[in-house]
Design a protein around this motif. Structure first.
Motif, PDB file in Angstrom:
ATOM      1  N   PRO A 714       0.797  -1.230   0.000  1.00 33.24           N
ATOM      2  CA  PRO A 714       0.000   0.000   0.000  1.00 33.24           C
ATOM      3  C   PRO A 714       0.828   1.277   0.000  1.00 33.24           C
ATOM      4  CG  PRO A 714      -0.077  -1.069   2.141  1.00 33.24           C
ATOM      5  CD  PRO A 714       0.581  -2.031   1.212  1.00 33.24           C
ATOM      6  N   MET A 715       2.015   1.250   0.601  1.00 32.57           N
ATOM      7  CA  MET A 715       2.832   2.457   0.637  1.00 32.57           C
ATOM      8  C   MET A 715       3.253   2.859  -0.775  1.00 32.57           C
ATOM      9  SD  MET A 715       4.549   4.711   2.605  1.00 32.57           S
ATOM     10  CE  MET A 715       5.064   3.973   4.154  1.00 32.57           C
ATOM     11  N   ILE A 716       3.825   1.922  -1.519  1.00 32.49           N
ATOM     12  CA  ILE A 716       4.273   2.209  -2.877  1.00 32.49           C
ATOM     13  C   ILE A 716       3.087   2.554  -3.764  1.00 32.49           C
ATOM     14  CG2 ILE A 716       5.382   1.185  -4.907  1.00 32.49           C
ATOM     15  CD1 ILE A 716       7.136  -0.414  -2.980  1.00 32.49           C
ATOM     16  N   GLU A 717       1.993   1.857  -3.575  1.00 33.10           N
ATOM     17  CA  GLU A 717       0.788   2.137  -4.352  1.00 33.10           C
ATOM     18  C   GLU A 717       0.317   3.567  -4.132  1.00 33.10           C
ATOM     19  OE1 GLU A 717      -3.918   0.868  -4.290  1.00 33.10           O
ATOM     20  OE2 GLU A 717      -2.433  -0.399  -3.295  1.00 33.10           O
ATOM     21  N   ARG A 718       0.338   4.024  -2.890  1.00 30.92           N
ATOM     22  CA  ARG A 718      -0.136   5.373  -2.612  1.00 30.92           C
ATOM     23  C   ARG A 718       0.846   6.438  -3.074  1.00 30.92           C
ATOM     24  NH1 ARG A 718      -3.053   2.068  -0.127  1.00 30.92           N
ATOM     25  NH2 ARG A 718      -5.067   2.599   0.798  1.00 30.92           N
ATOM     26  N   VAL A 719       2.119   6.140  -3.030  1.00 30.80           N
ATOM     27  CA  VAL A 719       3.104   7.075  -3.589  1.00 30.80           C
ATOM     28  C   VAL A 719       2.835   7.264  -5.078  1.00 30.80           C
ATOM     29  CG1 VAL A 719       5.543   7.387  -4.141  1.00 30.80           C
ATOM     30  CG2 VAL A 719       4.873   6.628  -1.854  1.00 30.80           C
ATOM     31  N   ASP A 720       2.542   6.162  -5.754  1.00 34.24           N
ATOM     32  CA  ASP A 720       2.245   6.240  -7.184  1.00 34.24           C
ATOM     33  C   ASP A 720       0.948   7.018  -7.431  1.00 34.24           C
ATOM     34  OD1 ASP A 720       2.821   5.421  -9.966  1.00 34.24           O
ATOM     35  OD2 ASP A 720       0.981   4.252  -9.764  1.00 34.24           O
ATOM     36  N   ASN A 721      -0.066   6.774  -6.610  1.00 32.56           N
ATOM     37  CA  ASN A 721      -1.327   7.508  -6.755  1.00 32.56           C
ATOM     38  C   ASN A 721      -1.134   9.000  -6.503  1.00 32.56           C
ATOM     39  OD1 ASN A 721      -2.642   5.121  -7.279  1.00 32.56           O
ATOM     40  ND2 ASN A 721      -3.421   4.860  -5.196  1.00 32.56           N
ATOM     41  N   LEU A 722      -0.313   9.335  -5.501  1.00 29.71           N
ATOM     42  CA  LEU A 722      -0.054  10.739  -5.203  1.00 29.71           C
ATOM     43  C   LEU A 722       0.716  11.402  -6.346  1.00 29.71           C
ATOM     44  CD1 LEU A 722      -0.354  12.964  -3.087  1.00 29.71           C
ATOM     45  CD2 LEU A 722       1.832  12.220  -2.099  1.00 29.71           C
ATOM     46  N   ARG A 723       1.621  10.662  -6.944  1.00 27.76           N
ATOM     47  CA  ARG A 723       2.370  11.193  -8.092  1.00 27.76           C
ATOM     48  C   ARG A 723       1.419  11.495  -9.254  1.00 27.76           C
ATOM     49  NH1 ARG A 723       3.961   9.180 -12.716  1.00 27.76           N
ATOM     50  NH2 ARG A 723       3.230   7.097 -12.135  1.00 27.76           N
ATOM     51  N   ASN A 724       0.500  10.568  -9.514  1.00 29.55           N
ATOM     52  CA  ASN A 724      -0.470  10.803 -10.588  1.00 29.55           C
ATOM     53  C   ASN A 724      -1.372  11.995 -10.278  1.00 29.55           C
ATOM     54  OD1 ASN A 724       0.455   8.667 -12.144  1.00 29.55           O
ATOM     55  ND2 ASN A 724      -0.923   7.190 -11.154  1.00 29.55           N
ATOM     56  N   LEU A 725      -1.738  12.119  -9.001  1.00 31.55           N
ATOM     57  CA  LEU A 725      -2.640  13.194  -8.604  1.00 31.55           C
ATOM     58  C   LEU A 725      -1.989  14.563  -8.759  1.00 31.55           C
ATOM     59  CD1 LEU A 725      -5.372  13.990  -7.286  1.00 31.55           C
ATOM     60  CD2 LEU A 725      -4.241  13.740  -5.059  1.00 31.55           C
ATOM     61  N   THR A 726      -0.695  14.643  -8.485  1.00 33.84           N
ATOM     62  CA  THR A 726      -0.001  15.936  -8.517  1.00 33.84           C
ATOM     63  C   THR A 726       0.765  16.139  -9.825  1.00 33.84           C
ATOM     64  OG1 THR A 726       1.831  14.888  -7.311  1.00 33.84           O
ATOM     65  CG2 THR A 726       0.174  16.074  -6.011  1.00 33.84           C
ATOM     66  N   ILE A 727       1.878  15.441  -9.980  1.00 35.92           N
ATOM     67  CA  ILE A 727       2.726  15.614 -11.154  1.00 35.92           C
ATOM     68  C   ILE A 727       1.976  15.229 -12.423  1.00 35.92           C
ATOM     69  CG2 ILE A 727       4.870  14.871 -12.269  1.00 35.92           C
ATOM     70  CD1 ILE A 727       6.023  14.420  -9.476  1.00 35.92           C
ATOM     71  N   GLY A 728       1.212  14.150 -12.347  1.00 36.32           N
ATOM     72  CA  GLY A 728       0.479  13.697 -13.528  1.00 36.32           C
ATOM     73  C   GLY A 728      -0.506  14.737 -14.015  1.00 36.32           C
ATOM     74  N   ASN A 729      -1.259  15.322 -13.091  1.00 41.85           N
ATOM     75  CA  ASN A 729      -2.237  16.338 -13.488  1.00 41.85           C
ATOM     76  C   ASN A 729      -1.561  17.622 -13.966  1.00 41.85           C
ATOM     77  OD1 ASN A 729      -5.262  15.673 -13.021  1.00 41.85           O
ATOM     78  ND2 ASN A 729      -4.226  14.733 -11.262  1.00 41.85           N
ATOM     79  N   LEU A 730      -0.437  17.971 -13.356  1.00 46.21           N
ATOM     80  CA  LEU A 730       0.302  19.149 -13.808  1.00 46.21           C
ATOM     81  C   LEU A 730       0.827  18.950 -15.229  1.00 46.21           C
ATOM     82  CD1 LEU A 730       2.291  20.113 -10.588  1.00 46.21           C
ATOM     83  CD2 LEU A 730       0.424  21.395 -11.644  1.00 46.21           C
ATOM     84  N   ALA A 731       1.291  17.726 -15.520  1.00 43.51           N
ATOM     85  CA  ALA A 731       1.783  17.430 -16.864  1.00 43.51           C
ATOM     86  C   ALA A 731       0.659  17.513 -17.890  1.00 43.51           C
ATOM     87  CB  ALA A 731       2.426  16.051 -16.885  1.00 43.51           C
TER      88      ALA A 731
END
Length: 821
Positions: A714-731
């Protein structure tokens, strides 16, 4: 010739080393300063005399420890050499590991078994105090709801008369228990002096000490100490105020460099480091009065929680005493001896034996590190704290429904009772009864551990392991697990099994050992309790717990007949309880974590992968090994019956848990007639791997994640989800693409809001709040809700009784859906 000249000649002659010479010169100068008021000749003579007395005390202590060490090695050697595996073969590898921890696979005591039994005996002695300062049902703070009484107990412990008769009695209970631990520690090779009105131990928060710095810490603590009452542990000589500065330097270095967690409990009496070890002991630092103790705990002890300080002291002393009693005054040296014995046994027996020895060598280090706590000491405390806090929040966000999964405890309890020789009738009523305060008090008074008191600074949780890290995060996780009912259910299940065992022993008290029911007799034999031991036990007057029900209590056997026998009896009960209510073990946990410590990249990755898989690991370790033991020992029918019973019971209650989870999510129960899908999912659910059951029939799990993310943790999964939520949306925004930030933010919040997953509030939380917010944030929310309904209808044939997006349910759950037609 002067003292220093004598020391110099001894060094030149090779009689002593330079480090020892420096220590002796330092001790001489310190002692000489005491007598500086007299003539120089008198001061020298008095200092030499005092130093001679100190060295004699140290020598006597070393001799006593040497005798204990030799005796312990002889006992350990006899234990591992007499060990036989289920096939009747000598197996030094298994014996060495069982010496650290076992669950009825060896007839000798283990370090972990002894540790738990000592804690149980301490809790029994302190039952009235534990009850008075039990955790509040809502806030969960021991003693906070009874804060005035707890403060009075502390003041009484320091010798102040508060006029509170009850507090005086509770303080006396604490004093007798802590002194019992002190005497037992000394008997095992330690050296802790007795002090009247000693008070309470201190908890040192290394982070608070580092934040304020060495000099500020010393300036804060020194005026609060009663230096005139601080004594050398062996000679009993007072500590000079002038020497206090160097003493505090030693303590500061020990705590802030993790020396405290790594220091072995031998309390060596030679060398400069030996006194530093004693100086770091809770018994060495003596505060002037309770107010000074409270002030120090507030600034440097994590808030001044007196109850936590007491419980932490019991845990630490129990751990050290168990290690010393089983492995000798220098336990780590005995572990090294074990590793060498294993290597010697493998010599000349081929590559297979050499590989097994190497594996055992590593496992001994890993399990020993877990028992001592060094395996959980972060390499980088800051990053380790961040990661631990994140795991705690994930736990609080995900495990709110774990109580529904834990109904499988009924099945494992029935199985464990039958195998052990207890009646399997009335498991559920007894479990419910064990939740009542009266039954809980009876259980603790009998020596059964109160988990809420045992885990204070580092909370323990099923399905997770240790709730470590910043206190606020572990508190949140602990509250969610309590509010969801998982913690009370688990504690009640463990107490119910333990009391059932004691009741069965009482019912058989008039039966000779050879005439005992075969399963019960085999249980005694597995744990090293023989006919002579049973004859001693059954002569003990039985304890009446009401309604003509009597139990055979371990603590009374320990106090009135034989301390070791009472503790072996209790250790047996606690070990067998793990089969009934699987919780965790050092061996199953380290099989996943190995030697990867927190605060490192690999350590945190492994911990993420292991999160929520500890329950399945302990299930496999305990029950899998028991099946192997029976089959390998020639009892193939009994082993097959056990395996079949385990499979059937966990499947039945796994099916119940599976259906309860469906209803808690707003869906009708699954169709049980589709056995090709339902039965395998129930098997996995009952075995603690229900999350993987979804992948047998779909490419996502119940949380909407893929198999890869679930395996990663779950830790790695949530890091990936947070990346998509922030960096992914900014991109996407930078590329001129349409973002779905609102929708993804709600989805992230849904899976990461502590407490939102508690089974009895989850559905209303999602439908009445999150779904309505999704309508506002996502123009295609209605389509998404319909796709969700279609997914469950297509994959599992289930309809929603409370549809996604709707403020109110359409109807009640259709219980007939379990078998349509």
């Amino acid at each position: 010739m002067s003292f220093r000249d004598c020391i110099s000649e001894a060094v030149e002659a090779g009689e002593i080393g330079k480090a020892e010479a420096a220590r002796l010169n330092g001790e001489f100068d310190r002692l000489r300063a005491k007598f500086a008021a007299g003539s120089e000749v008198t001061a020298d003579a008095e200092a030499k005399r005092a130093l001679a007395d100190l060295l004699k005390a140290e020598t006597d202590h070393q001799r006593r420890k040497a005798k204990l060490s030799v005796a312990s090695i002889r006992r350990v050697a006899a234990d591992i050499n007499s060990y036989r595996n289920p096939k009747g073969e000598a197996d030094i590898n298994a014996a060495a590991l069982d010496l650290l921890e076992h669950y009825g696979t060896a007839k000798f005591d283990s370090v972990e078994g002894r540790r738990k039994s000592i804690i149980g005996m301490a809790h029994a002695r302190m039952e009235s105090l534990l009850y008075d300062f039990r955790k509040g049902a809502v806030r969960g703070d021991p003693g906070r709801w009874n804060k005035a009484r707890l403060e009075n107990v502390v003041r009484e412990a320091f010798g102040q008369d508060t006029g509170d008769v009850a507090a005086k009695g509770l303080a006396k209970t604490w004093d007798t228990t802590s002194d019992w631990l002190r005497r037992r520690f000394n008997a095992a090779g330690g050296a802790i002096g007795k002090l009247e009105n000693w008070g309470l131990p201190q908890h040192h928060d290394a982070r608070a000490m580092l934040k304020r710095g060495r000099e500020q810490w010393k300036a804060d603590i020194a005026p609060r100490l009663a230096t005139d009452r601080m004594r050398h542990p062996l000679s009993g000589q007072p500590v000079d105020a002038a020497d206090l500065d160097s003493i505090l330097d030693d303590i500061y270095d020990s705590i802030t460099t993790d020396g405290w967690s790594k220091r072995e409990p031998s309390r060596m009496a030679t060398g400069k480091g030996a006194l530093a070890n004693q100086r770091g002991d809770h018994r060495f630092l003596v505060f002037k009065d309770p107010d000074n103790w409270f002030e120090y705990q507030r600034d440097y002890g994590g808030g001044g929680d007196a109850f936590a300080a007491m419980m932490g002291h019991i845990n630490m002393m129990s751990r050290d005493i168990a290690a010393m009693e089983i492995l000798g005054p220098n336990p780590s040296a005995t572990v090294e001896w074990l590793k060498q014995a294993v290597a010697k046994n493998a010599a000349g027996k081929g590559q297979k034996a050499a590989d097994a020895a190497a594996s055992t060598d590593r496992r001994l280090d890993t399990i020993w590190g877990s028992i001592r706590g060094t395996l959980e000491t972060p390499v980088n405390s800051r990053w380790g704290g961040y990661a631990a806090a994140a795991r705690n929040l994930i736990t609080a966000s995900v495990l709110g429904g774990a109580t529904l999964s834990s109904v499988s405890d009924i099945g494992t309890s029935i199985l464990a009772r039958r195998f052990t020789g207890l009646t399997a009738r009335g498991v559920l009523p007894e479990l419910v009864k064990a939740m009542t305060p009266a039954t809980r008090r009876e259980a603790v008074a009998a020596g059964l551990i109160l988990d809420n008191a045992m885990h204070v600074f580092h909370a323990q949780a099923r399905y997770v392991g240790t709730l470590d890290g910043p206190g606020w995060s572990s508190y949140i996780a602990d509250r969610v697990l309590t509010y969801s009912g998982l913690t009370p259910w688990t504690q009640a299940g463990r107490h119910a099994f333990g009391l059932a065992f004691m009741r069965t022993a009482a019912e058989q008290a008039k039966t000779a050992f050879d005439d005992l029911p075969a399963p019960l007799r085999r249980t005694f034999e597995r744990h090293g309790i023989r006919a002579g031991d049973w004859d001693k036990m059954r002569r003990m007057p039985l304890h009446d717990i009401g309604k003509s029900t009597k139990i055979m209590r371990p603590n009374e056997i320990a106090e009135r007949i034989d301390e070791r026998l009472g503790e072996r009896y209790l250790a047996m009960i606690l070990d067998e309880t793990e089969y009934a209510i699987p919780s965790g073990s050092h061996r199953s946990r380290t099989a996943i974590l190995d030697q990867n410590r927190p605060g490192t990249l690999m350590g945190e990755i492994v911990r993420s992968m292991a999160q929520f898989k500890s329950f399945a690991a302990v299930m496999v370790f305990l029950h899998g090994r028991r099946i192997h033991q029976e089959i390998a020992g020639g009892s193939k029918m009994r082993g097959a019956a056990y395996a079949g019973s385990l499979l059937i019971s966990t499947t039945i209650f796994g099916a119940l848990a599976l259906q309860l989870k469906q209803i808690s999510a707003g869906r009708d129960p699954r169709d049980m007639s589709d056995w090709k899908e339902f039965i395998p999912a129930s098997v996995l659910q009952g075995g603690g791997l229900g999350i993987f059951g979804d992948f047998m029939f779909a490419n996502v799990n119940r949380y909407g994640s893929g198999l890869g993310s679930t395996l990663a943790g779950p830790m790695i999964e949530r890091v990936d989800n947070l990346r998509n939520l922030t960096i992914g949306n900014l991109a996407e925004l930078a590329a001129g693409q349409e973002t779905k930030f609102g929708k993804e933010l709600l989805r992230f919040a849904k899976g990461n809001t502590p407490g939102s997953n508690i089974w009895y509030i989850r559905l209303a939380w999602e439908r009445m709040l999150l779904d309505q917010l999704q309508y506002l944030a996502d123009p295609e929310a209605n389509k998404a809700f319909k796709r969700q309904q279609q997914f469950w209808k297509k994959e599992f044939g289930q309809d929603y009784f409370w549809r996604p997006g709707q403020m109110t349910p359409d109807r009640a759950p259709d219980l007939g859906a379990v078998a349509p037609g």
